[in-house]
Design a protein around this motif. Structure first.
Motif, PDB file in Angstrom:
ATOM      1  N   ASP A 296      -7.639   0.973  -2.541  1.00  0.00           N
ATOM      2  CA  ASP A 296      -8.614   0.430  -1.594  1.00  0.00           C
ATOM      3  C   ASP A 296      -9.024  -0.992  -1.992  1.00  0.00           C
ATOM      4  O   ASP A 296     -10.083  -1.469  -1.612  1.00  0.00           O
ATOM      5  N   PHE A 297      -8.173  -1.657  -2.770  1.00  0.00           N
ATOM      6  CA  PHE A 297      -8.493  -3.017  -3.185  1.00  0.00           C
ATOM      7  C   PHE A 297      -8.646  -3.918  -1.962  1.00  0.00           C
ATOM      8  O   PHE A 297      -7.930  -3.751  -0.964  1.00  0.00           O
ATOM      9  N   PRO A 298      -9.540  -4.903  -2.019  1.00  0.00           N
ATOM     10  CA  PRO A 298      -9.693  -5.834  -0.895  1.00  0.00           C
ATOM     11  C   PRO A 298      -8.389  -6.568  -0.604  1.00  0.00           C
ATOM     12  O   PRO A 298      -7.624  -6.890  -1.526  1.00  0.00           O
ATOM     13  N   ILE A 299      -8.133  -6.824   0.664  1.00  0.00           N
ATOM     14  CA  ILE A 299      -6.886  -7.474   1.068  1.00  0.00           C
ATOM     15  C   ILE A 299      -6.760  -8.856   0.439  1.00  0.00           C
ATOM     16  O   ILE A 299      -5.662  -9.259   0.012  1.00  0.00           O
ATOM     17  N   LEU A 300      -7.855  -9.589   0.320  1.00  0.00           N
ATOM     18  CA  LEU A 300      -7.791 -10.922  -0.297  1.00  0.00           C
ATOM     19  C   LEU A 300      -7.329 -10.823  -1.748  1.00  0.00           C
ATOM     20  O   LEU A 300      -6.531 -11.645  -2.217  1.00  0.00           O
TER      21      LEU A 300
ATOM     22  N   LEU B 294      -3.163   5.866  -8.437  1.00  0.00           N
ATOM     23  CA  LEU B 294      -1.907   5.352  -8.959  1.00  0.00           C
ATOM     24  C   LEU B 294      -2.025   3.879  -9.348  1.00  0.00           C
ATOM     25  O   LEU B 294      -2.849   3.150  -8.810  1.00  0.00           O
ATOM     26  N   ARG B 295      -1.165   3.449 -10.274  1.00  0.00           N
ATOM     27  CA  ARG B 295      -0.999   2.038 -10.587  1.00  0.00           C
ATOM     28  C   ARG B 295       0.189   1.497  -9.810  1.00  0.00           C
ATOM     29  O   ARG B 295       1.141   2.227  -9.514  1.00  0.00           O
ATOM     30  N   ASN B 296       0.152   0.190  -9.490  1.00  0.00           N
ATOM     31  CA  ASN B 296       1.258  -0.427  -8.757  1.00  0.00           C
ATOM     32  C   ASN B 296       2.368  -0.801  -9.739  1.00  0.00           C
ATOM     33  O   ASN B 296       2.594  -1.966 -10.059  1.00  0.00           O
TER      34      ASN B 296
ATOM     35  N   TYR C  81       2.768  -1.660  -0.880  1.00  0.00           N
ATOM     36  CA  TYR C  81       2.564  -0.457  -1.690  1.00  0.00           C
ATOM     37  C   TYR C  81       1.139  -0.419  -2.234  1.00  0.00           C
ATOM     38  O   TYR C  81       0.511   0.644  -2.302  1.00  0.00           O
ATOM     39  N   GLU C  82       0.608  -1.587  -2.603  1.00  0.00           N
ATOM     40  CA  GLU C  82      -0.781  -1.649  -3.079  1.00  0.00           C
ATOM     41  C   GLU C  82      -1.752  -1.247  -1.966  1.00  0.00           C
ATOM     42  O   GLU C  82      -2.734  -0.534  -2.210  1.00  0.00           O
ATOM     43  N   LEU C  83      -1.472  -1.678  -0.745  1.00  0.00           N
ATOM     44  CA  LEU C  83      -2.299  -1.273   0.394  1.00  0.00           C
ATOM     45  C   LEU C  83      -2.236   0.241   0.593  1.00  0.00           C
ATOM     46  O   LEU C  83      -3.213   0.866   1.000  1.00  0.00           O
ATOM     47  N   LYS C  84      -1.098   0.813   0.280  1.00  0.00           N
ATOM     48  CA  LYS C  84      -0.881   2.251   0.466  1.00  0.00           C
ATOM     49  C   LYS C  84      -1.626   3.089  -0.567  1.00  0.00           C
ATOM     50  O   LYS C  84      -2.187   4.139  -0.237  1.00  0.00           O
ATOM     51  N   ILE C  85      -1.651   2.623  -1.831  1.00  0.00           N
ATOM     52  CA  ILE C  85      -2.171   3.474  -2.909  1.00  0.00           C
ATOM     53  C   ILE C  85      -3.584   3.125  -3.346  1.00  0.00           C
ATOM     54  O   ILE C  85      -4.173   3.854  -4.156  1.00  0.00           O
TER      55      ILE C  85
ATOM     56  N   ALA D  68       3.099  -5.871  11.186  1.00  0.00           N
ATOM     57  CA  ALA D  68       1.666  -5.615  11.387  1.00  0.00           C
ATOM     58  C   ALA D  68       0.894  -6.431  10.359  1.00  0.00           C
ATOM     59  O   ALA D  68       1.433  -6.797   9.312  1.00  0.00           O
ATOM     60  N   THR D  69      -0.356  -6.725  10.655  1.00  0.00           N
ATOM     61  CA  THR D  69      -1.188  -7.409   9.674  1.00  0.00           C
ATOM     62  C   THR D  69      -1.524  -6.426   8.544  1.00  0.00           C
ATOM     63  O   THR D  69      -1.415  -5.210   8.728  1.00  0.00           O
ATOM     64  N   PRO D  70      -1.949  -6.926   7.384  1.00  0.00           N
ATOM     65  CA  PRO D  70      -2.314  -6.019   6.303  1.00  0.00           C
ATOM     66  C   PRO D  70      -3.385  -4.998   6.699  1.00  0.00           C
ATOM     67  O   PRO D  70      -3.282  -3.814   6.338  1.00  0.00           O
ATOM     68  N   SER D  71      -4.396  -5.427   7.440  1.00  0.00           N
ATOM     69  CA  SER D  71      -5.457  -4.497   7.846  1.00  0.00           C
ATOM     70  C   SER D  71      -4.918  -3.459   8.831  1.00  0.00           C
ATOM     71  O   SER D  71      -5.288  -2.277   8.773  1.00  0.00           O
TER      72      SER D  71
END
Length: 289
Positions: free
Chosen positions: A72-76, A259-261, A66-70, A100-103
């Motif tokens: 642009d924070f770095p995956i790390l 949005l906030r997670n 969900y964080e990846l969806k909402i 799938a991978t996070p990216s």
């Protein structure tokens, strides 16, 4: 309810969800159920339909998705917040659950998301008007709640017909109160586009004061405070999923709101009213300052 009824899971759910970024041992979690680790392991799997470690891993991955969806924070950074010590470990776990991978997952979301349109070009669905949208800061508050697990579509249209409402009404009676003395709150804990349909969590509750500590057969939690986008919706509860879809996929991108997670929630203004009475729901979407 049997002696080992599902109510024993409430303190377990609450502990896990409040500390999701941490690491858990079976003995540590079993403590909250008042069962031995061996009995707790069997009990949890029977009621949750998955073992406790898989449950925790799934929640961490779904929250990260969900964080990846909402954002642009770095995956790390997202990996570290999910409790993984390295990007590699997070990538392996994420791919195992999400395919799938996070990216790859984030890239696919960007390709499939609807093109952003100008706010003036949006057609608002029936039941909501932009003049009834407000950004507001709210304080955290306590609710006593019942958890529903399964598709949002399984929830009854007339809220008053649900077994969850009947349990809450029984509780209200035990504290010598009246239904109109409490706000009725629904919390959508999972994104139906991320979580398996049969594992989606929805909490229906009522506001209570801080003096209530012991809640037999029910859960008690604090709804997160902070800044929210409040949207007033007038219409049937069965149409709420389509309202959320419009807000998340059309309005939020057009308004460039971040949005906030944190789970959105709803306040039902007249859930126990007459069947023909127009239902009014205030939707609260957590947003960044």
């Amino acid at each position: 309810m049997t002696k080992l009824g599902r109510e024993r899971l409430y303190p377990v759910w609450e502990y896990i969800e409040q500390n999701l970024e941490g690491q858990f041992g079976l003995n540590q979690i079993a403590f909250f159920s008042n069962l031995s680790p061996w009995h707790f392991h069997r009990f949890f799997k029977k009621h949750q339909k998955e073992n406790v470690q898989n449950y925790i891993k799934r929640l961490k991955i779904e929250k990260a998705a969900y964080e990846l969806k909402i954002s642009d924070f770095p995956i790390l950074e997202i990996a570290m917040e999910a409790g993984y010590e390295s990007n590699e470990a997070f990538t392996r776990a994420f791919k195992r659950y999400m395919g799938a991978t996070p990216s790859q997952y984030r890239s696919k979301l960007k390709k499939t998301n609807k093109p952003k349109v100008n706010l003036k070009g949006l057609v608002f669905p029936e039941g909501i008007q932009q003049k009834e949208f407000r950004k507001k800061e709210i304080a955290p508050f306590e609710i006593v709640y019942v958890r529903h697990i399964g598709s949002y579509s399984d929830l009854p249209g007339p809220l008053s017909d649900s077994k969850e409402v009947k349990l809450l009404l029984t509780f209200i009676n035990t504290i010598s109160s009246l239904p109109e003395n409490h706000k009725w709150v629904g919390i959508s804990l999972d994104d139906p586009n991320i979580s398996p349909e049969d594992k989606i969590r929805f909490d229906l509750g009522i506001t209570v004061g801080n003096k209530i500590h012991s809640v037999p057969h029910l859960g008690k939690q604090t709804v997160t405070g902070g800044k929210y986008l409040q949207v007033r919706y007038r219409g049937s509860y069965t149409n709420l999923p389509s309202i959320y879809e419009f807000l998340m996929q059309d309005y939020i991108p057009a308004e460039k709101i971040h949005l906030r997670n944190s789970p959105p929630f709803e306040i039902y203004m007249n859930p126990l009213g007459k069947e023909k009475e127009e239902k009014i729901t205030d939707i609260y979407l957590p947003i960044q300052k």
